[in-house]
Design an enzyme around this catalytic site. Sequence first.
Site, PDB file in Angstrom:
ATOM      1  N   LYS A  71       0.811  -1.225   0.000  1.00 22.83           N
ATOM      2  CA  LYS A  71       0.000   0.000   0.000  1.00 22.83           C
ATOM      3  C   LYS A  71       0.847   1.279   0.000  1.00 22.83           C
ATOM      4  CE  LYS A  71      -3.971  -1.874   2.507  1.00 22.83           C
ATOM      5  NZ  LYS A  71      -4.946  -1.583   3.568  1.00 22.83           N
ATOM      6  N   ASP A 108     -10.365   3.038   3.191  1.00 27.63           N
ATOM      7  CA  ASP A 108     -10.524   2.471   4.537  1.00 27.63           C
ATOM      8  C   ASP A 108     -11.262   3.417   5.488  1.00 27.63           C
ATOM      9  OD1 ASP A 108      -9.345   0.073   3.919  1.00 27.63           O
ATOM     10  OD2 ASP A 108      -7.348   0.694   4.560  1.00 27.63           O
TER      11      ASP A 108
END
Length: 281
Positions: A71, A108
């Site tokens: 990520k 998220d």
Amino acid sequence: MIYTGKTKLAGVMGLSVSHSRSPRLHGYWLERYGIDGAYLPLAVSEERIAQAIKALPALGFVGCNVTVPHKEKAFAVVDNMEETARRIGAVNTIVVEKNGSLTGSNTDAYGFIANLGDCVGEWRNDQAALVLGAGGAARAILIGLLEAGVPALRLTNRTRSRAEALADELAAGIEVVAWDARSDAVAGCGLVVNTTTLGMVGKEPLEVSLDALDDEAVVADIVYVPLETALLSTARARGLRCVDGLGMLLHQARPSFAAWFGCEPEVDEGLRNFMLADLMP
Ligand code: ATR
């Protein structure tokens, strides 16, 4: 599934993607909405992640998700970055734009807040919140809570220095509380969130007393195996509203699915049951 020359391709890039829940999740939506699309697990080594991401337009992919440990690296590779991803410092979704450029986002924080709203309806964001843990999940959730306008944030972590570093970096007056004082720190909070791995199958339970929480408070856990952690059972026994970790996983996938396949997918009982059938230990 029979693929055609028009099949829209997406997937998840990670080091070990065999455990990723995303192919099952996106696969469910593709079938449910009758979309000519495919979502594949893409195992990519750390040395090749930049190369793999840059190849997406050439391969005709509409985009991909990026999971651990890529990520942060994906953050450096994309051409355009959405603001929340910049703040989180990590990209979990990449969209290939019409001109072939790559836009990175992080869903998220959105997933956490959207799930909170979905589970408890009118969630009051005018009280303090306590976040336990200081890893990547905590960072995204803190940013989500800040963006949602929560007036005061408390942060506690076993390793205090990590909580201090995170609070300093987000620079928003986040109060760091000693790990041993976590049960006292719930007093006056409208929301308590576990972002640690405690409570996960095979780990010890999270020990925190909820006695000082007021009856209207919400308790959220990002752990989803098991779905009902000891923290959530304790909260439920006290009559508090509970938010489990599966909902965050499902909601964080909605913006990427919509961007790639042009359809706003729903999170409902059918999807939850389909995902749960594969989560049972
Ligand atoms: P992620 O990025 O997915 O959030 P992580 O960086 O590994 O994962 O963070 C895991 C969190 O669980 C951390 O806050 C960690 O605390 P430390 O920073 O002290 O390691 C917390 N955690 C894991 N095991 C723990 C334990 N036995 N007791 C207390 N906290 C624990």
